[in-house]
Write a protein that holds these residues in place. Structure first.
Motif, PDB file in Angstrom:
ATOM      1  N   UNK A 115      25.367  62.651  62.892  1.00  0.00           N
ATOM      2  CA  UNK A 115      24.899  61.281  62.662  1.00  0.00           C
ATOM      3  C   UNK A 115      26.031  60.276  62.850  1.00  0.00           C
ATOM      4  N   UNK A 116      27.256  60.710  62.567  1.00  0.00           N
ATOM      5  CA  UNK A 116      28.420  59.824  62.663  1.00  0.00           C
ATOM      6  C   UNK A 116      28.980  59.715  64.075  1.00  0.00           C
ATOM      7  N   UNK A 117      28.548  60.609  64.966  1.00  0.00           N
ATOM      8  CA  UNK A 117      29.183  60.739  66.272  1.00  0.00           C
ATOM      9  C   UNK A 117      29.324  59.410  67.011  1.00  0.00           C
ATOM     10  N   UNK A 118      28.224  58.699  67.189  1.00  0.00           N
ATOM     11  CA  UNK A 118      28.269  57.445  67.942  1.00  0.00           C
ATOM     12  C   UNK A 118      29.055  56.374  67.200  1.00  0.00           C
ATOM     13  N   UNK A 119      28.960  56.363  65.873  1.00  0.00           N
ATOM     14  CA  UNK A 119      29.670  55.364  65.071  1.00  0.00           C
ATOM     15  C   UNK A 119      31.182  55.567  65.164  1.00  0.00           C
ATOM     16  N   UNK A 120      31.603  56.843  65.087  1.00  0.00           N
ATOM     17  CA  UNK A 120      33.033  57.131  65.130  1.00  0.00           C
ATOM     18  C   UNK A 120      33.624  56.757  66.485  1.00  0.00           C
ATOM     19  N   UNK A 121      32.868  57.027  67.546  1.00  0.00           N
ATOM     20  CA  UNK A 121      33.369  56.743  68.890  1.00  0.00           C
ATOM     21  C   UNK A 121      33.684  55.267  69.091  1.00  0.00           C
ATOM     22  N   UNK A 122      32.985  54.405  68.366  1.00  0.00           N
ATOM     23  CA  UNK A 122      33.223  52.967  68.511  1.00  0.00           C
ATOM     24  C   UNK A 122      33.991  52.381  67.331  1.00  0.00           C
ATOM     25  N   UNK A 123      34.475  53.263  66.437  1.00  0.00           N
ATOM     26  CA  UNK A 123      35.137  52.765  65.217  1.00  0.00           C
ATOM     27  C   UNK A 123      36.388  53.567  64.878  1.00  0.00           C
ATOM     28  N   UNK A 124      37.179  53.909  65.889  1.00  0.00           N
ATOM     29  CA  UNK A 124      38.370  54.727  65.652  1.00  0.00           C
ATOM     30  C   UNK A 124      39.282  54.132  64.588  1.00  0.00           C
ATOM     31  N   UNK A 125      39.481  52.827  64.654  1.00  0.00           N
ATOM     32  CA  UNK A 125      40.426  52.187  63.743  1.00  0.00           C
ATOM     33  C   UNK A 125      39.995  52.303  62.287  1.00  0.00           C
ATOM     34  N   UNK A 126      38.715  52.481  62.051  1.00  0.00           N
ATOM     35  CA  UNK A 126      38.212  52.527  60.679  1.00  0.00           C
ATOM     36  C   UNK A 126      38.465  53.879  60.015  1.00  0.00           C
ATOM     37  N   UNK A 127      38.800  54.899  60.797  1.00  0.00           N
ATOM     38  CA  UNK A 127      39.009  56.235  60.222  1.00  0.00           C
ATOM     39  C   UNK A 127      40.446  56.711  60.412  1.00  0.00           C
ATOM     40  N   UNK A 128      41.351  55.788  60.680  1.00  0.00           N
ATOM     41  CA  UNK A 128      42.749  56.158  60.922  1.00  0.00           C
ATOM     42  C   UNK A 128      43.406  56.780  59.694  1.00  0.00           C
ATOM     43  N   UNK A 129      42.881  56.509  58.508  1.00  0.00           N
ATOM     44  CA  UNK A 129      43.499  57.046  57.291  1.00  0.00           C
ATOM     45  C   UNK A 129      43.258  58.545  57.128  1.00  0.00           C
ATOM     46  N   UNK A 130      42.248  59.084  57.823  1.00  0.00           N
ATOM     47  CA  UNK A 130      41.918  60.503  57.677  1.00  0.00           C
ATOM     48  C   UNK A 130      43.057  61.386  58.185  1.00  0.00           C
ATOM     49  N   UNK A 131      43.503  62.283  57.322  1.00  0.00           N
ATOM     50  CA  UNK A 131      44.520  63.257  57.705  1.00  0.00           C
ATOM     51  C   UNK A 131      43.893  64.614  58.004  1.00  0.00           C
ATOM     52  N   UNK A 132      42.847  64.948  57.245  1.00  0.00           N
ATOM     53  CA  UNK A 132      42.190  66.243  57.412  1.00  0.00           C
ATOM     54  C   UNK A 132      40.686  66.081  57.291  1.00  0.00           C
ATOM     55  N   UNK A 133      39.973  66.634  58.272  1.00  0.00           N
ATOM     56  CA  UNK A 133      38.510  66.629  58.278  1.00  0.00           C
ATOM     57  C   UNK A 133      38.055  68.073  58.455  1.00  0.00           C
ATOM     58  N   UNK A 134      37.191  68.536  57.552  1.00  0.00           N
ATOM     59  CA  UNK A 134      36.724  69.922  57.585  1.00  0.00           C
ATOM     60  C   UNK A 134      35.218  69.923  57.791  1.00  0.00           C
ATOM     61  N   UNK A 135      34.731  70.622  58.809  1.00  0.00           N
ATOM     62  CA  UNK A 135      33.290  70.689  59.042  1.00  0.00           C
ATOM     63  C   UNK A 135      32.720  71.886  58.299  1.00  0.00           C
ATOM     64  N   UNK A 136      31.492  71.714  57.782  1.00  0.00           N
ATOM     65  CA  UNK A 136      30.941  72.718  56.877  1.00  0.00           C
ATOM     66  C   UNK A 136      29.431  72.810  57.011  1.00  0.00           C
ATOM     67  N   UNK A 137      28.871  73.886  56.442  1.00  0.00           N
ATOM     68  CA  UNK A 137      27.432  74.095  56.218  1.00  0.00           C
ATOM     69  C   UNK A 137      26.650  74.585  57.431  1.00  0.00           C
ATOM     70  N   UNK A 138      27.093  74.270  58.634  1.00  0.00           N
ATOM     71  CA  UNK A 138      26.433  74.767  59.843  1.00  0.00           C
ATOM     72  C   UNK A 138      27.400  74.606  61.002  1.00  0.00           C
TER      73      UNK A 138
END
Length: 425
Positions: free
Chosen positions: A173-196
């Motif tokens: 669901x976030x895919x398109x939003x993230x692609x156009x909002x890189x600057x908004x997630x610059x603080x992320x150091x670690x992202x872990x995908x889960x559940x599927x």
């Protein structure tokens, strides 16, 4: 329990676990509109005290009663997601819950400097983990009451979130939003995908776009995190879910329970010190869940020549069409890689001729069907190609954010169509 449950469902659950007290949020469930004296399940619970946590009398000695607790005592009784069947009541001990949180802290190096975003419901194991981990590490935790892509991005940016574990459906669901909002997630150091599992191409794109440490984990509520795919391995092993975590042993077994060799498909079984205590008051089901000390996950996969686990499908998700086993995950990844749709779930529908046929339920516009058929014709075997495509605004999800395939099968089997009729024409 799930906040979407009815008052009767909550009461039945309380009865089943012999609850002494129910604490609830009036914003989520309102018992004031229910005549409890006429509610049959609640009549069976004379000791049940239903009281809002916000209105609790702090002077009442019952709320401050001291209880002796040992590490082996039960800490939590939670329900499995129920994405492929009836939810199971899972018991987790005090010691195991703490050890699971410590495992996450050690895996990802979480410290008191981190800000952790929790966008999962607290009745789900992931929501609990994303609460206990920052508490144990002395980090900050930010709660997102309801997930939307915009709310998630707002929370990350406003709080300078450094660590989070979104479920796969949230990531899509976030895919398109993230692609156009890189600057908004610059603080992320670690992202872990889960559940599927997520599409391999999507994994690579995420790693390039977000520019933080991206991990993928495999596990279950009964066993916690079993494998971890670390950033250093993404380039060569993006089709896998990583290596077993420290202290965990994974095997692949066939239908007879015999261990398979590398690259051979079978059921994934796991031995771990982070194991659940059992299914509450279901000793036979608990016994059936184990094979020689290994937990039977009900998942199909194989271990490659380098020891990495490749997840293929849930056993219950396998489609048997014309006597051939078909694994939905491979079809879903193919269709998603077309970029024509936002999400997809591939299911089997009952058919008199073939036993089952392949259906693709897609989130997107119906105009995408031609491109999807071209993609499947190019990359999938003839027996894997969906017989029919359906286009919807959204897929049904379980409370934990997984696609509810059981609900989809019920919906499309209820159409009672002769799916293979065109083959006989």
């Amino acid at each position: 329990t799930n906040a979407q449950s009815t008052t009767k469902q909550v009461a039945r659950f309380c009865q089943a676990v012999e609850a002494d007290c129910l604490v609830y949020d009036l914003a989520e469930i309102d018992f004031s509109q229910t005549d409890l004296s006429e509610n049959q399940p609640l009549n069976l619970l004379p000791q049940l005290a239903i009281q809002s946590a916000f209105n609790a009398d702090k002077n009442d000695q019952a709320w401050s009663k001291s209880v002796d607790v040992t590490p082996h005592d039960s800490f939590l009784l939670t329900l499995s997601s129920g994405s492929t069947g009836k939810p199971k009541p899972i018991v987790i001990s005090q010691a195991v819950k703490l050890a699971r949180a410590q495992q996450t802290i050690d895996l990802y190096g979480i410290t008191s400097e981190d800000v952790v975003l929790n966008a999962s419901p607290f009745f789900h194991s992931l929501g609990q983990r994303l609460t206990f981990v920052p508490l144990m590490a002395g980090a900050t935790v930010v709660f997102l009451n309801k997930f939307t892509p915009q709310a998630w991005l707002d929370a990350v940016e406003a709080n300078q979130v450094s660590f989070t574990i979104p479920v796969a459906t949230h990531l899509y669901a976030l895919q398109l939003f993230i692609q156009s909002s890189f600057d908004r997630v610059r603080s992320l150091k670690t992202l872990v995908t889960s559940s599927a599992p997520i599409d391999a191409e999507f994994k690579k794109a995420l790693q390039q776009e977000i520019q933080c440490d991206l991990h993928e984990i495999y596990g279950a509520t009964e066993i916690a995190i079993a494998t971890n795919l670390c950033p250093a391995d993404f380039a060569q092993k993006h089709h896998t879910v990583g290596l077993p975590c420290k202290g965990i042993e994974i095997r692949i077994v066939n239908d007879c329970g015999d261990q398979q060799t590398a690259e051979d498909l079978g059921e994934i079984v796991v031995k771990t010190p982070l194991l659940f205590s059992g299914y509450y008051r279901l000793p036979e089901l608990t016994e059936q869940a184990f094979l020689d000390g290994f937990f039977r996950t009900g998942d199909l996969g194989y271990i490659d020549a380098d020891g990495y686990l490749v997840y293929v499908s849930r056993q219950k998700d396998v489609i048997i069409s014309g006597g051939i086993n078909i694994y939905p995950a491979e079809i879903e990844q193919c269709l998603l890689s077309s970029k024509e749709i936002q999400a997809v779930s591939v299911i089997g529908a009952n058919d008199a001729l073939l036993g089952e046929v392949v259906l693709a339920i897609c989130v997107g516009e119906a105009s995408a069907e031609r491109a999807l058929r071209q993609k499947s014709n190019q990359e999938l075997a003839s027996y894997q190609r969906p017989m029919r495509y359906f286009f919807v605004e959204q897929l049904p999800l379980t409370a934990s954010g997984k696609i509810d395939k059981m609900a989809l099968r019920e919906t499309y089997n209820a159409l009672d169509e002769d799916w293979s009729a065109p083959l006989r024409a």
